[in-house]
Design an enzyme around this catalytic site. Structure first.
Site, short mmCIF file in Angstrom:
data_model
loop_
_atom_site.label_atom_id
_atom_site.label_comp_id
_atom_site.label_asym_id
_atom_site.label_seq_id
_atom_site.Cartn_x
_atom_site.Cartn_y
_atom_site.Cartn_z
N ILE A 14 0.84 -1.20 0.00
CA ILE A 14 0.00 0.00 0.00
C ILE A 14 0.88 1.26 0.00
O ILE A 14 0.60 2.23 -0.69
CB ILE A 14 -0.94 -0.01 1.23
CG1 ILE A 14 -1.96 -1.16 1.10
CG2 ILE A 14 -1.65 1.32 1.39
CD1 ILE A 14 -2.79 -1.40 2.36
N ASN A 82 2.13 4.74 7.37
CA ASN A 82 1.63 3.51 6.74
C ASN A 82 2.33 2.25 7.24
O ASN A 82 1.77 1.17 7.17
CB ASN A 82 1.81 3.66 5.22
CG ASN A 82 1.66 2.35 4.50
OD1 ASN A 82 0.55 1.87 4.27
ND2 ASN A 82 2.79 1.73 4.14
N GLY A 84 3.48 -0.90 9.01
CA GLY A 84 2.75 -1.73 9.97
C GLY A 84 3.15 -3.18 9.84
O GLY A 84 3.62 -3.63 8.79
N ILE A 85 2.98 -3.92 10.93
CA ILE A 85 3.30 -5.35 10.95
C ILE A 85 2.17 -6.12 11.62
O ILE A 85 1.32 -5.52 12.30
CB ILE A 85 4.62 -5.63 11.72
CG1 ILE A 85 4.50 -5.18 13.19
CG2 ILE A 85 5.81 -4.96 11.05
CD1 ILE A 85 5.52 -5.82 14.11
N ASP A 88 0.30 -12.26 14.64
CA ASP A 88 -1.01 -12.78 15.05
C ASP A 88 -0.91 -14.00 15.97
O ASP A 88 0.05 -14.76 15.92
CB ASP A 88 -1.81 -13.19 13.80
CG ASP A 88 -2.16 -11.99 12.91
OD1 ASP A 88 -1.93 -10.85 13.33
OD2 ASP A 88 -2.68 -12.22 11.80
N GLN A 144 -6.03 -11.31 16.86
CA GLN A 144 -5.29 -10.06 16.60
C GLN A 144 -5.48 -9.03 17.71
O GLN A 144 -5.66 -7.85 17.41
CB GLN A 144 -5.73 -9.44 15.27
CG GLN A 144 -5.16 -10.13 14.04
CD GLN A 144 -5.27 -9.27 12.79
OE1 GLN A 144 -6.22 -8.50 12.63
NE2 GLN A 144 -4.29 -9.38 11.90
N TYR A 147 -2.83 -6.28 17.17
CA TYR A 147 -3.02 -5.47 15.95
C TYR A 147 -4.30 -4.63 16.05
O TYR A 147 -4.31 -3.43 15.73
CB TYR A 147 -3.08 -6.42 14.75
CG TYR A 147 -3.16 -5.77 13.39
CD1 TYR A 147 -2.00 -5.33 12.74
CD2 TYR A 147 -4.38 -5.61 12.74
CE1 TYR A 147 -2.08 -4.76 11.47
CE2 TYR A 147 -4.46 -5.04 11.48
CZ TYR A 147 -3.30 -4.62 10.84
OH TYR A 147 -3.38 -4.05 9.59
N ILE A 180 -6.70 -5.80 1.56
CA ILE A 180 -6.08 -5.30 0.33
C ILE A 180 -5.04 -6.33 -0.14
O ILE A 180 -4.32 -6.91 0.69
CB ILE A 180 -5.38 -3.94 0.60
CG1 ILE A 180 -6.34 -2.96 1.30
CG2 ILE A 180 -4.84 -3.34 -0.70
CD1 ILE A 180 -7.59 -2.59 0.55
#
Ligand code: NDP
Length: 240
Positions: A14, A82, A84-85, A88, A144, A147, A180
């Site tokens: 992205i 933007n 990010g990681i 999980d 998550q 996250y 995405i």
């Protein structure tokens, strides 16, 4: 030279689409990345956009990195947070390190970049900050907690900072993408992904360019009356 925009995690996925779109919009764009030098080299070769390596979760590294950009390129007018990681796992299996690392990079990175760039934007009377949140920060997601908490935090951070920037001409907004088609989603096991796509009303994954178009609007002059908002770009998967 146009206004200067920095996109964290800008060398792939992205972030790369955002870099290329802002470049087409006339911004002088700089990308940041975390560690994948090979991707960064290819990105710079293909786009002509310089890439600077530092860890956005490291406060001192962010301050030093943004100072370097300011001295080599110029003062930063636009920040797109933007990078990010994901790490999980269900709460039972999630280590404290997995919790901490996601909070440090995904949410801490926004704070660090704002500390480095927001004061200058205020002084110059113009700025744009766009934070990439997530549908999973709005709705939660099994496995998550780290996250979802970090992304949800981004949405609160956005609304609070927007109030500090409004009078000084600095807008602060978030985008909450749905699923995405990037490396991050490629890591999701195929059967899980099939179930996710089945729940997206438009019937497909989103494209990185579709997020970049939203960022482009929020960074434009026309976007100047939009601040403190979260733009959901998710194919109708989560509506409220
Ligand atoms: P990718 O995994 O494809 O790319 C992540 C980018 O972030 C890379 O450029 C990476 O750099 C960079 N990065 C990772 N850690 C750091 C760090 N510590 N410091 C600096 N840069 C770092 O991600 P996506 O393009 O899929 O996602 C981009 C953003 O959108 C993320 O914040 C993600 O949470 C969010 N999002 C994505 C969704 C999706 O479906 N893909 C859905 C909702 C939100 P390097 O290449 O060096 O590793």
């Amino acid at each position: 030279m146009g206004r200067i925009a920095i996109v964290t995690g800008g060398t792939r996925g992205i972030g790369r689409a955002i870099c290329e779109t802002l470049q087409n919009d006339g911004f002088t764009v700089v990308a940041n990345y975390g560690g994948n030098d090979e991707k960064a080299r290819a990105f710079t070769q293909e786009t002509g956009i310089p890439a600077y390596k530092w860890d956005v979760g490291d406060h001192e590294a962010c301050i030093a990195g943004c100072e370097k950009v300011a001295s080599e390129v110029g003062p930063v007018d636009v920040v797109v947070n933007n990078a990010g990681i994901t790490r999980d796992g269900t709460l039972q299996k999630m280590s404290f390190d997995d919790w901490n690392e996601v909070m440090r990079i995904n949410l801490g990175g926004c704070f660090n970049m704002a500390k480095a760039c927001f004061p200058g934007m205020r002084e110059r009377g113009w700025g744009r900050i766009v934070n990439i949140g997530s549908i999973n920060g709005q709705a939660g997601q099994y496995g998550q907690v780290n996250y979802a908490a970090a992304k949800s935090g981004i949405h609160g951070f956005t609304k609070a900072l927007a109030q500090e920037g409004a009078r000084a001409g600095v807008t602060v907004n978030a985008i909450a993408p749905g699923y995405i088609d990037t490396d991050m989603v490629a890591a999701v096991p195929e059967p899980v992904l099939e179930k996710i796509v089945a729940k997206i009303p438009v019937g497909r994954l989103g494209k990185a360019d579709e997020i970049a178009r939203g960022v482009s609007f929020l960074c434009s002059e026309d976007g100047g009356f939009v601040t403190g908002s979260t733009m959901s770009i998710n194919g109708g998967q989560h509506m409220y």
